[in-house]
Design an enzyme around this catalytic site. Structure first.
Site, PDB file in Angstrom:
ATOM      1  N   TYR A  59      -5.065  -4.534  -6.711  1.00 35.94           N
ATOM      2  CA  TYR A  59      -4.363  -3.493  -5.969  1.00 35.94           C
ATOM      3  C   TYR A  59      -3.451  -4.217  -4.981  1.00 35.94           C
ATOM      4  CZ  TYR A  59      -7.496   0.063  -7.837  1.00 35.94           C
ATOM      5  OH  TYR A  59      -8.179   0.917  -8.665  1.00 35.94           O
ATOM      6  N   CYS A  60      -2.176  -4.225  -5.285  1.00 28.16           N
ATOM      7  CA  CYS A  60      -1.170  -4.918  -4.484  1.00 28.16           C
ATOM      8  C   CYS A  60      -0.551  -3.879  -3.551  1.00 28.16           C
ATOM      9  CB  CYS A  60      -0.128  -5.522  -5.423  1.00 28.16           C
ATOM     10  SG  CYS A  60       1.081  -6.553  -4.592  1.00 28.16           S
ATOM     11  N   ILE A  61      -0.873  -3.966  -2.267  1.00 25.78           N
ATOM     12  CA  ILE A  61      -0.611  -2.880  -1.328  1.00 25.78           C
ATOM     13  C   ILE A  61       0.341  -3.328  -0.213  1.00 25.78           C
ATOM     14  CG2 ILE A  61      -1.713  -1.235   0.250  1.00 25.78           C
ATOM     15  CD1 ILE A  61      -2.510  -0.890  -2.746  1.00 25.78           C
TER      16      ILE A  61
END
Length: 153
Positions: free
Chosen positions: A119-121
């Site tokens: 999950y690249c947030i």
């Protein structure tokens, strides 16, 4: 949820220009020049607009991408995954369930031993709450995610 988590006009109007562009217009902040990409403190990350608990530092890892990366959300019900076909690519967008904030994207190149997801947030979509402030901020129910050792770092 320990506190009411919802999007309000007041929350949206208090965003910085970058926070607004990221959360409301699905922009992406610069890699390696954002607040939490290298944060190693213990705590949780919540949606800057709605306050929804999204990710825990216990699931954060260095993906070398320049953005905060996590293997799983705290509660999958707090995130919505949508197909994103912008820029000639097919990706999976991550949005907050109640705030409908654009958070980032999820990819299948994460640590295999932890499920394989990344999950690249965007930091601009997040507010960090240190483990020692969880109760004060209304997120005391999430204290159990951390050991006593983590709260003293």
């Amino acid at each position: 949820m320990p506190i009411e988590c919802r999007k309000t006009d007041e929350a949206v109007s208090s965003l910085t220009p970058l926070q607004y562009q990221v959360t409301q217009e699905a922009a992406t902040e610069p890699a390696f020049r954002n607040r939490f990409w290298d944060n190693k403190s213990a705590g949780i990350y919540v949606d800057i607009v709605s306050g929804e608990p999204l990710f825990a530092s216990t699931d954060k890892y260095d993906s070398r991408s320049g953005w905060p990366s996590f293997t799983v959300p705290i509660d999958p019900a707090n995130v919505v995954l949508k197909t994103d076909r912008e820029y000639g690519m097919v990706r999976t967008e991550v949005r907050s369930a109640n705030g409908n904030s654009h958070l980032g994207h999820v990819f299948d190149d994460g640590p295999v031993e932890q499920g394989g997801l990344r999950y690249c947030i965007n930091s601009a979509a997040l507010r960090f709450i240190a483990v020692d402030d969880l109760e004060k901020e209304g997120y005391g129910d999430f204290r159990s995610l951390f050991t006593n050792e983590e709260s003293t770092r």
